[in-house]
Design a protein around this motif. Structure first.
Motif, short mmCIF file in Angstrom:
data_model
loop_
_atom_site.label_atom_id
_atom_site.label_comp_id
_atom_site.label_asym_id
_atom_site.label_seq_id
_atom_site.Cartn_x
_atom_site.Cartn_y
_atom_site.Cartn_z
N LEU A 68 0.85 -1.20 0.00
CA LEU A 68 0.00 0.00 0.00
C LEU A 68 0.87 1.24 0.00
O LEU A 68 2.09 1.17 0.19
CB LEU A 68 -0.89 0.02 1.24
CG LEU A 68 -1.88 -1.13 1.41
CD1 LEU A 68 -2.77 -0.88 2.61
CD2 LEU A 68 -2.71 -1.32 0.16
N GLY A 109 -2.09 5.30 2.81
CA GLY A 109 -3.05 4.23 3.07
C GLY A 109 -2.78 3.56 4.40
O GLY A 109 -3.69 3.39 5.22
N LYS A 165 -3.69 5.68 7.37
CA LYS A 165 -5.12 5.65 7.70
C LYS A 165 -5.44 4.46 8.59
O LYS A 165 -6.16 4.58 9.59
CB LYS A 165 -5.96 5.60 6.43
CG LYS A 165 -6.22 6.94 5.81
CD LYS A 165 -7.44 6.87 4.90
CE LYS A 165 -7.66 8.19 4.19
NZ LYS A 165 -8.82 8.12 3.25
#
Lengths: 113, 113
Positions: free
Chosen positions: A49, A53, A56
DNA sequence: GTCATAGGCAACTTGGAGGTTGCTTATGAA
DNA sequence: TTCATAAGCAACCTCCAAGTTGCCTATGAC
């Protein structure tokens, strides 16, 4: 444990379970599980990722108290926080206990009062 | 436990955690926890949702093996299935154990080799 | 046999989750 | 002091989860 306390544990357990219900986050947690703080870039490695990402996901884990963030210089280090897992475990253990209890009572009733 | 088995448990634990990560489903599960099969209408009562809404949640629980469905006449009865919770519990216990282990090693190192 | 009840199934709406790109700021290194 | 690196923040896209309404079918009750 009181019924009131049970309700409370259930209410705070759901968001924790939700946070655990994602393979990426589960894998991040298991890497942090050794107690070593790690930066975002470090944690991004191997995920496939983007840094944002992963960040998060770490935010989700932090929001429910499964990890803690500490800023060190220009780095954000994330550290495992055991209390969240403990809460979740308690909830499941209570469920298991209730189940065992129900089965036990059923057995006694079948074996003839 | 082998690393291979660990991976397997983790892979099958995530969807279970996801299923548990919703207060409605958590509450449905806790009602079924006594071992008594219940119909969809019975389980709908008190949720504030429609029958179809509840049915979807039950479908999610069934998909990950937390409950089982049995058709009896025109009713669909849902029954608690303890194995799923057991899997989830094992995963959390493994996490706790790894954590304790890490802390123990850290302590030994601090206390001076 | 008729009617109420339990439930299945499909279509639709909506909000949020998971992920990205792009840009800016702070800090460490040379 | 200049440059590379770590990270924050915002905007955006896409897809699915959660919930609804509506309609059809099967079964039990009278």
């Amino acid at each position: 444990m009181s019924a009131h306390q049970s309700e409370l544990i259930a209410a705070e357990a759901a968001p924790i379970f939700a946070a655990l219900g994602d393979t990426t986050r589960l894998s991040l947690l298991s890497r942090l599980n050794d107690g070593q703080p790690r930066s975002v870039v470090q944690l991004t490695a191997g995920t496939g990722l983007t840094r944002q990402g992963v960040r998060k996901h770490l935010g989700v884990l932090e929001a429910v108290g499964l990890v803690m963030r500490e800023r060190v210089g220009r780095e954000s280090r994330f550290v495992y926080q055991p209390t969240g897992i403990e809460t979740a475990k308690q909830h499941l253990e209570r469920a298991s206990a209730q189940w065992d209890n129900a089965i036990e009572r059923l057995k006694r009733r079948l074996e003839g009062d």
